[in-house]
Write a protein that holds these residues in place. Structure first.
Motif, PDB file in Angstrom:
ATOM      1  N   PRO A   1       0.884  -1.168  -0.111  1.00 16.05           N
ATOM      2  CA  PRO A   1      -0.094   0.148  -0.054  1.00 16.05           C
ATOM      3  C   PRO A   1       1.027   1.186  -0.059  1.00 16.05           C
ATOM      4  N   ASP A   2       0.425   2.207  -0.859  1.00 14.28           N
ATOM      5  CA  ASP A   2       1.166   3.400  -0.742  1.00 14.28           C
ATOM      6  C   ASP A   2       2.138   3.610  -1.662  1.00 14.28           C
ATOM      7  N   ALA A   3       2.637   2.589  -2.481  1.00 12.79           N
ATOM      8  CA  ALA A   3       3.635   2.747  -3.535  1.00 12.79           C
ATOM      9  C   ALA A   3       3.230   3.258  -4.763  1.00 12.79           C
ATOM     10  N   GLY A   4       1.975   3.508  -4.967  1.00 16.05           N
ATOM     11  CA  GLY A   4       1.565   4.119  -6.096  1.00 16.05           C
ATOM     12  C   GLY A   4       0.777   3.455  -7.385  1.00 16.05           C
ATOM     13  N   LYS A   5       0.350   2.576  -6.532  1.00 17.80           N
ATOM     14  CA  LYS A   5      -0.775   1.605  -7.681  1.00 17.80           C
ATOM     15  C   LYS A   5      -1.653   2.435  -8.082  1.00 17.80           C
ATOM     16  N   THR A   6      -2.435   2.933  -7.305  1.00 15.94           N
ATOM     17  CA  THR A   6      -3.555   3.857  -7.842  1.00 15.94           C
ATOM     18  C   THR A   6      -3.174   4.821  -9.013  1.00 15.94           C
ATOM     19  N   THR A   7      -2.144   5.468  -8.612  1.00 17.78           N
ATOM     20  CA  THR A   7      -1.745   6.649  -9.364  1.00 17.78           C
ATOM     21  C   THR A   7      -1.406   6.137 -10.741  1.00 17.78           C
ATOM     22  N   ILE A   8      -0.479   5.174 -10.802  1.00 18.48           N
ATOM     23  CA  ILE A   8      -0.187   4.466 -12.057  1.00 18.48           C
ATOM     24  C   ILE A   8      -1.331   3.908 -13.002  1.00 18.48           C
TER      25      ILE A   8
ATOM     26  N   GLY B   1     -11.519   6.252  -4.360  1.00 16.29           N
ATOM     27  CA  GLY B   1     -11.066   7.021  -3.162  1.00 16.29           C
ATOM     28  C   GLY B   1      -9.497   6.738  -2.739  1.00 16.29           C
ATOM     29  N   ARG B   2      -8.827   7.724  -2.561  1.00 17.56           N
ATOM     30  CA  ARG B   2      -7.454   7.527  -2.110  1.00 17.56           C
ATOM     31  C   ARG B   2      -7.271   7.243  -0.791  1.00 17.56           C
ATOM     32  N   GLY B   3      -6.075   6.738  -0.334  1.00 14.34           N
ATOM     33  CA  GLY B   3      -5.911   6.865   1.306  1.00 14.34           C
ATOM     34  C   GLY B   3      -5.708   5.375   1.654  1.00 14.34           C
ATOM     35  N   SER B   4      -5.718   4.404   0.638  1.00 11.51           N
ATOM     36  CA  SER B   4      -5.444   3.011   0.947  1.00 11.51           C
ATOM     37  C   SER B   4      -4.594   2.856   2.186  1.00 11.51           C
ATOM     38  N   SER B   5      -3.602   3.738   2.456  1.00 12.60           N
ATOM     39  CA  SER B   5      -2.495   3.620   3.461  1.00 12.60           C
ATOM     40  C   SER B   5      -3.207   3.854   4.574  1.00 12.60           C
TER      41      SER B   5
ATOM     42  N   ILE C   1       9.998   1.125 -10.488  1.00 10.68           N
ATOM     43  CA  ILE C   1      10.357   1.855  -9.399  1.00 10.68           C
ATOM     44  C   ILE C   1       9.991   3.434  -9.411  1.00 10.68           C
ATOM     45  N   ASN C   2       9.119   3.519  -8.448  1.00  9.48           N
ATOM     46  CA  ASN C   2       8.218   4.800  -8.408  1.00  9.48           C
ATOM     47  C   ASN C   2       8.948   5.758  -7.687  1.00  9.48           C
ATOM     48  N   LYS C   3       8.247   7.124  -7.610  1.00  9.68           N
ATOM     49  CA  LYS C   3       8.702   8.267  -6.741  1.00  9.68           C
ATOM     50  C   LYS C   3      10.165   8.524  -6.984  1.00  9.68           C
ATOM     51  N   TYR C   4      10.537   8.884  -8.094  1.00  9.79           N
ATOM     52  CA  TYR C   4      11.984   9.250  -8.011  1.00  9.79           C
ATOM     53  C   TYR C   4      11.823  10.641  -8.185  1.00  9.79           C
ATOM     54  N   ASP C   5      10.905  11.309  -8.142  1.00  3.24           N
ATOM     55  CA  ASP C   5      10.832  12.683  -7.900  1.00  3.24           C
ATOM     56  C   ASP C   5      11.187  13.105  -6.527  1.00  3.24           C
ATOM     57  N   ARG C   6      11.108  12.177  -5.557  1.00  2.00           N
ATOM     58  CA  ARG C   6      11.587  12.253  -4.442  1.00  2.00           C
ATOM     59  C   ARG C   6      12.809  11.938  -4.026  1.00  2.00           C
ATOM     60  N   ASP C   7      13.323  12.039  -3.007  1.00  3.51           N
ATOM     61  CA  ASP C   7      14.573  11.483  -2.503  1.00  3.51           C
ATOM     62  C   ASP C   7      14.296   9.972  -2.704  1.00  3.51           C
TER      63      ASP C   7
ATOM     64  N   SER D   1       8.264   8.484 -12.036  1.00  5.51           N
ATOM     65  CA  SER D   1       7.461   8.936 -11.052  1.00  5.51           C
ATOM     66  C   SER D   1       5.911   9.012 -11.626  1.00  5.51           C
ATOM     67  N   ALA D   2       5.177   8.238 -11.162  1.00  2.47           N
ATOM     68  CA  ALA D   2       3.772   8.117 -11.624  1.00  2.47           C
ATOM     69  C   ALA D   2       2.946   9.314 -11.428  1.00  2.47           C
ATOM     70  N   LEU D   3       3.391   9.975 -10.283  1.00  4.18           N
ATOM     71  CA  LEU D   3       2.629  11.338  -9.833  1.00  4.18           C
ATOM     72  C   LEU D   3       2.868  12.468 -10.938  1.00  4.18           C
TER      73      LEU D   3
HETATM   74  P1  G4P Z   1      -1.496   2.890  -3.649  1.00  2.00           P
HETATM   75  O1  G4P Z   1      -2.571   2.779  -4.599  1.00  2.00           O
HETATM   76  O2  G4P Z   1      -0.218   2.017  -3.984  1.00  2.00           O
HETATM   77  O3  G4P Z   1      -1.859   2.653  -2.142  1.00  2.00           O
HETATM   78  O4  G4P Z   1      -0.682   4.248  -3.744  1.00  2.00           O
HETATM   79  P2  G4P Z   1      -1.364   5.693  -4.472  1.00  2.00           P
HETATM   80  O5  G4P Z   1      -1.324   5.529  -5.782  1.00  2.00           O
HETATM   81  O6  G4P Z   1      -2.642   6.153  -3.671  1.00  2.00           O
HETATM   82  O7  G4P Z   1      -0.314   6.561  -3.820  1.00  2.00           O
HETATM   83  C1  G4P Z   1       0.101   6.720  -2.558  1.00  2.00           C
HETATM   84  C2  G4P Z   1       0.657   8.166  -2.008  1.00  2.00           C
HETATM   85  O8  G4P Z   1       1.749   8.441  -2.782  1.00  2.00           O
HETATM   86  C3  G4P Z   1      -0.409   9.348  -2.937  1.00  2.00           C
HETATM   87  O9  G4P Z   1       0.022  10.387  -1.923  1.00  2.00           O
HETATM   88  C4  G4P Z   1       0.223   9.505  -4.185  1.00  2.00           C
HETATM   89  O10 G4P Z   1      -0.043  10.791  -4.533  1.00  2.00           O
HETATM   90  C5  G4P Z   1       1.918   9.460  -3.595  1.00  2.00           C
HETATM   91  N1  G4P Z   1       2.430   9.086  -4.967  1.00  2.00           N
HETATM   92  C6  G4P Z   1       2.240   8.261  -5.950  1.00  2.00           C
HETATM   93  N2  G4P Z   1       3.098   8.280  -6.902  1.00  2.00           N
HETATM   94  C7  G4P Z   1       3.834   9.244  -6.656  1.00  2.00           C
HETATM   95  C8  G4P Z   1       5.106   9.734  -7.298  1.00  2.00           C
HETATM   96  O11 G4P Z   1       5.547   9.095  -8.383  1.00  2.00           O
HETATM   97  N3  G4P Z   1       5.728  10.704  -6.601  1.00  2.00           N
HETATM   98  C9  G4P Z   1       5.367  11.291  -5.459  1.00  2.00           C
HETATM   99  N4  G4P Z   1       6.150  12.153  -4.950  1.00  2.00           N
HETATM  100  N5  G4P Z   1       4.337  10.800  -5.009  1.00  2.00           N
HETATM  101  C10 G4P Z   1       3.457   9.723  -5.351  1.00  2.00           C
HETATM  102  P3  G4P Z   1      -1.222  10.663  -0.904  1.00  2.00           P
HETATM  103  O12 G4P Z   1      -0.890  12.031  -0.143  1.00  2.00           O
HETATM  104  O13 G4P Z   1      -1.393   9.652   0.162  1.00  2.00           O
HETATM  105  O14 G4P Z   1      -2.467  11.166  -1.465  1.00  2.00           O
HETATM  106  P4  G4P Z   1      -3.154  12.285  -2.254  1.00  2.00           P
HETATM  107  O15 G4P Z   1      -3.281  13.175  -1.134  1.00  2.00           O
HETATM  108  O16 G4P Z   1      -1.969  12.866  -3.154  1.00  2.00           O
HETATM  109  O17 G4P Z   1      -4.116  11.806  -3.183  1.00  2.00           O
END
Ligand code: G4P
Length: 526
Positions: A23-30, A49-53, A142-148, A258-260
């Motif tokens: 949970p929270d790795a970014g599945k929903t976003t991708i 709805g978000r917030g599965s974490s 491998i996601n979230k490379y826009d962050r550290d 970076s899915a976001l």
């Molecule tokens: P999940 O389905 O795997 O549980 O994850 P989800 O896509 O809901 O993403 C979990 C959190 O991580 C979300 O933030 C989402 O915006 C963020 N996120 C996903 N991909 C990336 C990425 O590539 N980079 C960054 N920086 N963040 C990413 P959140 O604050 O929990 O939700 P929200 O308020 O942004 O919707």
């Protein structure tokens, strides 16, 4: 009826997969990004709805109320680049992992999403194991490379060591966090830029030696030098890309992004579509391979969901088509009963609509409106040959509660509810061998909460649940059973298939039993 060629063309276009992640790795976003590419949704944030974490009981109740939305998105179909893609969604919370395991039996490949800062997390590891067991190809993002994030080499090592699969980085990140400049895409011979000076030119082409053709805006940057070094190291010491190994699930192609910010997802999708397998054979219990191009239709039920729409009290059996072609109104045989069934009330799933399906082939998922005919794991088929697909894995629950109806006058709705929810696989049901008391087993506590809530809401049956705590469930060969074996440290129960098992108080009680009865064989499920 389609010709063999038409069937072949249709099947070769199918790509059916699930995303596995913690949970929270970014599945929903991708998923949202993929649906955007597929033209199914127009803006991000519409899938669910978000917030599965922070997914807690109350969230679940809310989801329950919005069920129409959350569940229609459990199978998403769209077309992209000449391919028909079926994404099977899986619940994020680990308490529902049984549901996820079964869904993984219905896909041809899996996409593993990893948070670049966290690496492999427990849920990813568990789900990976199931994919590995099935030998299905696994593609890694491998996601979230826009962050550290962690260093790419470190992540590669972790995947190889903890999961035991060879990695092949298709691209390599250039910097990370605020300094994330792009990826060196060795597979497509280009550098993809996160912030191109000219939006219409997001790529820098590479020559045969991997050098940038023309001007390189990244030249001289420390991140660029580091990326080149990393790439060089990987090219010398890493593995070769092997289509065969990928297909066998022995090598995972790895992508960074970076899915976001929607960086890297499109490249990922396009490369995935190129190498992910089309539906292939599914095995029967006797080990016979059923060819997806066989003219006879076949499929199996991997999920049942009741009351998806509270207004219509419906129940849907999700069937993975394995061969032939589904036609509305066709007659099939239900393997378990050998009885004929007409499939007329069928639905196909899209992200935002449920459409009536006319035709479906191997790889597709169809939803059959069910009036109580189906059970999880059921096979259906046309033709004379009996087809029974391999059993879906069963799980050894760890938590148990004793359950009864609060109102003794309402036994009927209590039994109806229990039966339907058990058929859905929401919880496991056992009966005390001596007292006939009902006992529920689950992997996680949340399953019980949901069970209680649904019993009340959908079947108007208030239940009493007495926690029994953790137990170690071990099946026993009935021929070896002796009444003397019962003790205060174990409970003898029977499962829904009528098989016998002991619920041991703890590991100690099991060991004690084993010492006392060394010849008795005790087995567990997955
Ligand atoms: P999940 O389905 O795997 O549980 O994850 P989800 O896509 O809901 O993403 C979990 C959190 O991580 C979300 O933030 C989402 O915006 C963020 N996120 C996903 N991909 C990336 C990425 O590539 N980079 C960054 N920086 N963040 C990413 P959140 O604050 O929990 O939700 P929200 O308020 O942004 O919707």
């Amino acid at each position: 009826m389609a010709t063999k060629q038409q069937l072949e063309d249709a099947v070769s276009k199918r790509r059916t997969f699930a995303i596995i992640s913690h949970p929270d790795a970014g599945k929903t976003t991708i998923t949202e990004q993929l649906l955007l590419f597929g033209g199914v949704v127009r803006e991000a944030g519409t899938v669910k709805g978000r917030g599965s974490s922070n997914f807690a009981k109350s969230d679940w109740m809310e989801i329950e109320q919005k069920r129409g939305i959350s569940v229609t998105s459990s199978v998403m179909q769209f077309d992209y680049d000449g391919k028909r893609i079926n994404i099977l969604d899986t619940p994020g919370h680990e308490d529902f992992s049984e549901d996820t395991y079964r869904t993984l039996m219905a896909v041809d490949s899996a996409v593993m999403v990893i948070d670049g800062a966290k690496g492999i997390e427990p849920q990813t590891r568990k789900l990976f194991q199931i994919c590995k067991m099935r030998g299905i190809p696994i593609f890694t993002f491998i996601n979230k490379y826009d962050r550290d994030a962690r260093e790419p080499l470190d992540l590669m090592n972790e995947i190889e060591e903890t999961l035991g699969i060879e990695t092949y980085p298709m691209d390599w990140p250039i910097g990370m966090g605020r300094q994330f400049m792009g990826v060196y895409d060795r597979h497509n011979h280009r550098v993809a830029l996160t912030h191109p000076a000219d939006e219409s030119k997001p790529y820098l082409p590479l020559d045969e030696n991997g050098e940038v053709i023309g001007e390189n805006p990244l030249a001289g940057e420390g991140e660029w030098e580091d990326a080149l070094e990393g790439m060089e190291l990987i090219s010398e010491a890493g593995s070769e890309f092997s289509v065969e190994k990928v297909a066998a699930g022995d090598q995972t192609p790895v992508f960074f992004g970076s899915a976001l910010t929607n960086f890297g997802v499109k490249t990922f999708l396009e490369t995935y579509l190129k190498y992910a397998p089309a539906p292939s054979v599914h095995k029967t219990e006797e080990g016979k391979a059923i060819d997806p191009l066989s003219p006879e239709f076949s499929g199996f039920v991997f999920k049942i969901q009741a009351n998806m729409n509270p207004k219509h009290r419906d129940r849907i059996a999700f069937v993975r088509v394995c061969s032939g072609e589904f036609d509305r109104g066709m007659d099939v045989t239900l393997e378990r009963t050998k009885k004929p069934l007409r499939l007329s009330n069928v639905t196909e799933f899209m992200a935002n609509t449920r459409e009536n399906v006319e035709k479906a082939v191997a790889g597709d998922i169809i939803g059959l409106y069910d009036t109580g005919n189906f059970q999880i794991g059921d096979s259906i088929y046309t033709g004379k040959e009996d087809i029974k697909f391999e059993k879906l894995p069963q799980f050894t629950p760890e938590l148990f509660v004793r359950v009864s109806a609060k109102n003794v006058m309402k036994q009927k709705s209590f039994h109806k509810g229990i039966n339907q929810l058990v058929q859905e696989g929401a919880v496991q049901l056992y009966q005390n061998y001596n007292t006939n008391d009902y006992i529920l087993g689950a992997v996680g506590q949340l399953q019980f909460e949901v069970f209680k809530f649904r019993m009340q809401n959908e079947y108007n049956s208030e239940v009493i649940m007495e926690p029994m705590g953790k137990k170690t469930a071990r099946w026993i060969n009935p021929d070896q059973l002796d009444p003397k074996m019962s003790s205060s440290r174990n409970i003898l129960v029977k499962d829904m298939q009528g098989e016998l098992l002991f619920l041991f108080e703890n590991q100690f009680a099991e060991n004690w039993f084993k010492q006392k009865y060394p010849d008795v064989e005790l087995t567990s499920k997955l």
